[in-house]
Design an enzyme around this catalytic site. Structure first.
Site, short mmCIF file in Angstrom:
data_model
loop_
_atom_site.label_atom_id
_atom_site.label_comp_id
_atom_site.label_asym_id
_atom_site.label_seq_id
_atom_site.Cartn_x
_atom_site.Cartn_y
_atom_site.Cartn_z
N GLU A 77 56.98 49.84 26.14
CA GLU A 77 58.10 50.55 26.77
C GLU A 77 59.33 49.63 26.79
OE1 GLU A 77 57.06 52.67 30.34
OE2 GLU A 77 59.16 53.15 30.74
N LYS A 256 54.12 54.54 39.20
CA LYS A 256 54.08 54.32 37.75
C LYS A 256 55.04 53.18 37.39
CE LYS A 256 54.90 55.01 33.18
NZ LYS A 256 55.94 54.39 32.34
N ASP A 272 41.17 44.02 32.46
CA ASP A 272 40.85 45.44 32.35
C ASP A 272 41.86 46.25 33.16
OD1 ASP A 272 39.76 47.97 32.64
OD2 ASP A 272 37.70 47.25 32.80
N HIS A 369 67.78 52.19 30.46
CA HIS A 369 66.72 52.58 29.54
C HIS A 369 67.26 52.82 28.14
CE1 HIS A 369 62.70 54.02 31.13
NE2 HIS A 369 63.19 53.26 32.08
P1 NDP Z 1 31.60 38.51 32.13
O1 NDP Z 1 30.41 39.33 31.89
O2 NDP Z 1 32.27 37.87 30.97
O3 NDP Z 1 31.19 37.45 33.25
C1 NDP Z 1 31.91 36.35 33.56
C2 NDP Z 1 31.07 35.13 33.32
O4 NDP Z 1 31.89 33.98 33.33
C3 NDP Z 1 30.05 34.87 34.41
O5 NDP Z 1 28.91 35.67 34.23
C4 NDP Z 1 29.78 33.40 34.25
O6 NDP Z 1 28.77 33.23 33.28
C5 NDP Z 1 31.07 32.85 33.65
N1 NDP Z 1 31.81 31.96 34.54
C6 NDP Z 1 32.21 30.70 34.22
N2 NDP Z 1 32.90 30.15 35.24
C7 NDP Z 1 32.94 31.05 36.23
C8 NDP Z 1 33.51 31.05 37.54
N3 NDP Z 1 34.19 30.00 38.02
N4 NDP Z 1 33.37 32.17 38.31
C9 NDP Z 1 32.72 33.24 37.83
N5 NDP Z 1 32.14 33.30 36.60
C10 NDP Z 1 32.26 32.22 35.79
O7 NDP Z 1 32.71 39.33 32.87
P2 NDP Z 1 32.74 40.02 34.27
O8 NDP Z 1 31.44 40.05 34.98
O9 NDP Z 1 33.89 39.39 34.96
O10 NDP Z 1 33.09 41.53 33.89
C11 NDP Z 1 34.36 41.87 33.38
C12 NDP Z 1 34.21 42.83 32.23
O11 NDP Z 1 33.46 43.97 32.65
C13 NDP Z 1 35.54 43.34 31.75
O12 NDP Z 1 35.54 43.26 30.35
C14 NDP Z 1 35.53 44.80 32.18
O13 NDP Z 1 36.29 45.60 31.30
C15 NDP Z 1 34.07 45.17 32.15
N6 NDP Z 1 33.57 46.27 32.95
C16 NDP Z 1 34.31 46.93 33.90
C17 NDP Z 1 33.78 47.96 34.62
C18 NDP Z 1 34.62 48.61 35.68
O14 NDP Z 1 35.68 48.12 36.02
N7 NDP Z 1 34.20 49.74 36.25
C19 NDP Z 1 32.41 48.42 34.41
C20 NDP Z 1 31.68 47.61 33.45
C21 NDP Z 1 32.25 46.59 32.74
P3 NDP Z 1 27.56 32.23 33.48
O15 NDP Z 1 26.89 32.67 34.72
O16 NDP Z 1 26.74 32.42 32.26
O17 NDP Z 1 28.16 30.87 33.59
#
Ligand code: NDP
Length: 419
Positions: A77, A256, A272, A369
């Protein structure tokens, strides 16, 4: 229908051939489609065809909690970044926008079919520690990141359904996957222990425990525009903010405008934006009526704006680890944590809102705009990089802002050059 059977099993060439044949794409269109192929993205989503690029720019002038920020924004936009920078400049005095993260937890729910809320509540209260332990065991590394399950509660939804709500500090991640893993483990644990049947387990995007609050002020005198004094503009902004509280039709567009800025930063930071949108809009309806998210009041010689929104963002995880540009954008914005990311995103929302309201109650939204919109018209008409400014100039001179005029002007420029 048969053409696309098991489409996802086909390799990239077969997929693009099938789509091209189905849509009768020309050779040029087919080449256009495959031009931006990125192998790694073929593994990211199903039925991948191409990358779809959007423009990225930076908002400047933003000061958040005393730090100057240059904020990457991804948007198609034309006026969004200009407005964000403009609003940010107005709110940049003293320490700039004050931002505070009020909550750090993501909420998820296990929906249970039961007509006995008391029995379920009793079970949850008695087994609270075990439930927290089960949730944490499902993703034990969260404890390493100073996070973990914090709270469990039961809410009655109607006479037949209850929700077991789990609150988790998901550390630096947005935490959706983490939360869903924990919820499913907890649901397994509960299945043969509670009276009732489990319908589903999923995070909630409502975000009541991940609120971010920003506040900014601008001297009333700084709001004056050609022909309107600052005091009048400030009063009109207060009135506009009131209208967004009482009229959902206006609130939708008011919000918006805020989301124009928020989504653009959220996208640049690989987050997301659907989750953010869902959270923000449900929060805007928290009292049963959809309302404007911001509030503007005059305090002495200042116009003061406040915005509180839920933001479930990730500094780590999700698409932040997939797209290399996210790391670059985090560095440009000097963002080093989820807390800072949330503060900047909300601050951009407030700046965007001020710029939009100021324009609306003074010169109108179209003037600003259209300046940028004309560029877009010129490009749509087919103007090359060298021709855009000439087309825009002539559109301005002729007071025209439509595609047919842009095309006519371009044609005449080319005819004249050909002579
Ligand atoms: P991930 O599955 O990528 O999980 C994040 C990973 O980062 C953790 O599992 C952990 O892995 C690692 N990590 C490293 N350092 C840290 C820290 N300091 N704190 C936390 N985690 C850390 O992503 P999310 O669980 O965040 O999920 C986000 C995704 O889910 C987005 O892509 C979203 O679009 C999608 N999503 C959204 C939904 C919704 O909004 N309704 C539904 C389903 C999915 P490890 O434990 O291995 O170190």
């Amino acid at each position: 229908m048969g053409t696309f059977k098991h489409f996802y099993h086909r390799d990239y060439q077969e997929r693009t051939d099938l789509v091209s044949e189905f849509a009768q794409l020309s050779k040029e269109q087919q080449a256009q489609l495959t031009l931006d192929y990125q192998q790694k993205n073929d593994h990211l989503i199903e039925n991948y065809l191409t990358d779809y690029a959007l423009p990225e720019g930076v908002a400047v002038n933003l000061v958040v909690n005393g730090d100057e920020k240059v904020v990457p924004m991804v948007t198609e936009e034309p006026s969004v970044i200009a407005a964000a920078s403009n609003g940010a400049r107005l709110l940049s005095r003293d320490n700039g926008i004050e931002a505070k993260v009020l909550g750090h937890n993501l909420m998820g729910q296990i929906v249970v079919k039961t007509d006995n809320v008391n029995l379920l509540t009793g079970f949850v209260n008695t087994h609270f520690d075990k439930m927290i332990e089960v949730a944490n065991q499902a993703h034990p590394s969260i404890l390493k990141y100073d996070g973990g399950a914090k709270e469990v509660r039961v809410r009655q939804l109607d006479e037949t359904y209850c929700s077991i709500d789990l609150f988790v500090n998901v550390g630096e991640a947005m935490g959706a996957n983490m939360m869903n893993t924990m919820l499913e483990a907890l649901a397994d644990f509960l299945t043969d222990k509670i009276e009732g049947t489990i319908l589903m387990s999923i995070l909630s995007n409502y975000g009541e425990d991940s609120l971010v609050q920003v506040q900014g002020a601008v001297s009333v005198a700084k709001l004056s525009t050609a022909g309107i004094d600052g005091q009048t503009v400030a009063k009109q902004i207060v009135a506009a903010s009131h209208i967004a509280q009482i009229d959902p039709y206006r609130a939708a567009t008011h919000n918006k405008g805020i989301m124009n800025g928020i989504d653009a930063v959220v996208m640049a930071m690989g987050n997301d934006w659907r989750a953010v949108e869902a959270g923000v809009h449900s929060f805007a309806s928290q009292n049963g009526q959809y309302r404007g998210l911001s509030d503007w009041q005059i305090d002495g010689n200042k116009l003061v704006g406040k915005l509180t929104i839920p933001l479930s963002l990730g500094f780590i995880g999700g698409a932040t680890k997939v797209f290399d540009k996210v790391k670059v954008n985090q560095q440009i914005a000097k963002i080093t944590s989820k807390k800072e990311l949330s503060e900047v995103v909300a601050a951009i929302g407030l700046a965007q809102n001020l710029a939009a309201l100021k324009a609306l109650v003074s010169e109108g939204i179209q003037k600003g705009h259209m300046g940028l919109q004309l560029n877009s018209l010129a490009i749509t008409a087919g103007a090359t990089e060298d021709e855009v400014s000439q087309v825009v100039q002539q559109l301005k001179e002729q007071h025209q802002a439509d595609l047919a005029s842009a095309e006519k002007i371009l044609k005449s420029i080319r005819n004249n050059e050909g002579e």
